[in-house]
Design a protein around this motif. Structure first.
Motif, PDB file in Angstrom:
ATOM      1  N   GLU A  23      -8.823 -50.515 -64.750  1.00 41.74           N
ATOM      2  CA  GLU A  23      -9.816 -50.531 -65.829  1.00 41.74           C
ATOM      3  C   GLU A  23     -10.296 -51.959 -66.087  1.00 41.74           C
ATOM      4  OE1 GLU A  23     -10.213 -49.158 -70.547  1.00 41.74           O
ATOM      5  OE2 GLU A  23      -8.356 -48.808 -69.426  1.00 41.74           O
TER       6      GLU A  23
ATOM      7  N   ASP B  47     -19.738 -44.674 -55.403  1.00 40.26           N
ATOM      8  CA  ASP B  47     -19.319 -43.831 -54.282  1.00 40.26           C
ATOM      9  C   ASP B  47     -20.276 -43.928 -53.101  1.00 40.26           C
ATOM     10  OD1 ASP B  47     -17.060 -42.926 -55.598  1.00 40.26           O
ATOM     11  OD2 ASP B  47     -18.109 -41.252 -56.533  1.00 40.26           O
TER      12      ASP B  47
ATOM     13  N   ALA C 194     -16.109 -51.904 -60.072  1.00 38.25           N
ATOM     14  CA  ALA C 194     -15.900 -50.707 -59.248  1.00 38.25           C
ATOM     15  C   ALA C 194     -17.141 -50.443 -58.398  1.00 38.25           C
ATOM     16  CB  ALA C 194     -15.601 -49.502 -60.126  1.00 38.25           C
TER      17      ALA C 194
ATOM     18  N   ASN D 122     -17.686 -35.449 -58.415  1.00 38.13           N
ATOM     19  CA  ASN D 122     -18.344 -36.148 -59.521  1.00 38.13           C
ATOM     20  C   ASN D 122     -19.783 -35.701 -59.677  1.00 38.13           C
ATOM     21  OD1 ASN D 122     -16.030 -37.623 -60.073  1.00 38.13           O
ATOM     22  ND2 ASN D 122     -16.652 -39.390 -58.840  1.00 38.13           N
TER      23      ASN D 122
ATOM     24  N   ASN E  71      -1.618 -49.760 -61.976  1.00 38.47           N
ATOM     25  CA  ASN E  71      -2.812 -50.486 -62.419  1.00 38.47           C
ATOM     26  C   ASN E  71      -2.495 -51.562 -63.455  1.00 38.47           C
ATOM     27  OD1 ASN E  71      -4.475 -49.092 -60.711  1.00 38.47           O
ATOM     28  ND2 ASN E  71      -5.316 -47.721 -62.276  1.00 38.47           N
TER      29      ASN E  71
ATOM     30  N   ASN F 217      -9.774 -49.670 -55.649  1.00 36.96           N
ATOM     31  CA  ASN F 217      -9.549 -50.185 -56.989  1.00 36.96           C
ATOM     32  C   ASN F 217      -9.876 -49.153 -58.071  1.00 36.96           C
ATOM     33  OD1 ASN F 217      -9.606 -51.732 -59.418  1.00 36.96           O
ATOM     34  ND2 ASN F 217     -11.763 -52.202 -59.034  1.00 36.96           N
ATOM     35  N   THR F 218      -8.896 -48.899 -58.948  1.00 39.86           N
ATOM     36  CA  THR F 218      -9.108 -48.026 -60.115  1.00 39.86           C
ATOM     37  C   THR F 218      -8.648 -48.725 -61.395  1.00 39.86           C
ATOM     38  OG1 THR F 218      -6.926 -46.993 -59.773  1.00 39.86           O
ATOM     39  CG2 THR F 218      -8.843 -45.900 -58.771  1.00 39.86           C
TER      40      THR F 218
END
Length: 306
Positions: A174, A181, A178, A281, A99, A171-172
């Motif tokens: 920071e 879900d 984003a 989550n 990342n 994509n993760t």
């Protein structure tokens, strides 16, 4: 007829091995020895290294091994090549790059605005489907298969469009936008639906419409993209029928079916993974809300006694 008649260079692309080894070595130098030269960096994770190396190996298998040679002979193998190049390899390429390194690349001058525009979900999915569909128009594919420069440029742009398409899902990084879900579900389904007309046209066409797979003279010219000219000149070949028992129409239809099946399998796996992440989550949020509700109830009870 055996593929060996085309020679070692055509079958195993030794030059590509050198290119991929160079980029793999460069990757490890940047992510290990040189990473301290960057302001923000993290140690390379085992999973990232494995993903990147796997992507490089698969890239060679798809465009450097006899599969590439066969993709110029049979449309079926062309679609197998396209399916893995565009729908499978980009996943491991994105995951394989740390990342912090993605952030360095994205924040380069002039790159950030372009990258953010190209990876907007709606644009990314339509751009990928458009590039794929245009590529498989008979007039376009036949032209690209006969021009080495056009073939290289379009394949690169097509691969980049696949990276842009997958970015919102994987994509993760920071600070980067984003996708929720629940939106990922619709994104994957939309992608599967939008690419269907192109595959359906190939599958249900009553005739085989790619000259580079049906006309012997045109096919020989197309073979020059992967077979050295001196080797090709020494061969007397009539067409791809020497290497397959299928008719051109059957070859074309099977290619379309295989492309769609591979796409559905890959998207189903991604969909399943997205669902599992969403479920976990959701459970965590539910537990957190329950815990906060219990604390609030206890606080109110204590206030009543006071």
């Amino acid at each position: 007829m055996p593929l060996s008649i085309f020679g070692f260079r055509a079958m195993w692309s030794p030059a590509l091995i050198g290119v991929l080894v160079f980029f793999t070595v460069l990757y490890f130098l940047i992510t290990t020895k040189w990473r301290n030269d960057f302001k923000y960096s993290e140690p390379l994770k085992k999973g990232e290294a494995i993903s990147f190396v796997f992507a490089m190996i698969m890239l060679y298998v798809i465009i450097g091994s006899p599969i590439d040679l066969m993709s110029h002979i049979m449309f079926t193998m062309h679609m197998v090549q396209m399916a893995f190049l565009l729908l499978f390899i980009p996943i491991f390429f994105i995951i394989g790059i740390p990342n912090w390194l993605w952030k360095v690349v994205i924040n380069l001058p002039y790159v950030k605005p372009v990258f953010h525009f190209m990876t907007k979900p709606i644009f990314a999915v339509f751009f990928f489907v458009f590039m794929f569909s245009v590529y498989h128009l008979p007039v376009v594919l036949d032209y690209i298969k006969l021009d080495e420069t056009a073939h290289g440029i379009y394949t690169f742009v097509l691969f980049m469009s696949a990276l842009f398409m997958y970015w919102p899902l994987l994509n993760t990084v920071e600070g980067e936008p984003a996708m929720k879900d629940i939106n990922k579900f619709f994104y994957i389904i939309a992608n599967a639906i939008l690419i269907t007309p192109s595959c359906a046209l190939i599958i249900f066409s009553p005739t085989a419409f790619y000259a580079t797979y049906t006309d012997g003279e045109t096919w020989m010219k197309a073979m020059a993209l992967c077979v050295p000219s001196n080797t090709l000149q020494g061969l007397t070949l009539s067409g791809p029928e020497l290497f397959t028992n299928m008719t051109p129409l059957e070859d074309q239809q099977l290619g379309g079916v295989i492309m769609k099946i591979i796409q559905e399998i890959i998207f189903a796996v991604i969909l399943g993974r997205v669902f599992m992440v969403w479920y976990k989550n959701d459970q965590k949020n539910a537990d957190k809300m329950t815990e906060e509700a219990l604390k609030e109830r206890q606080r109110l009870s204590q206030n009543q006694f006071h």
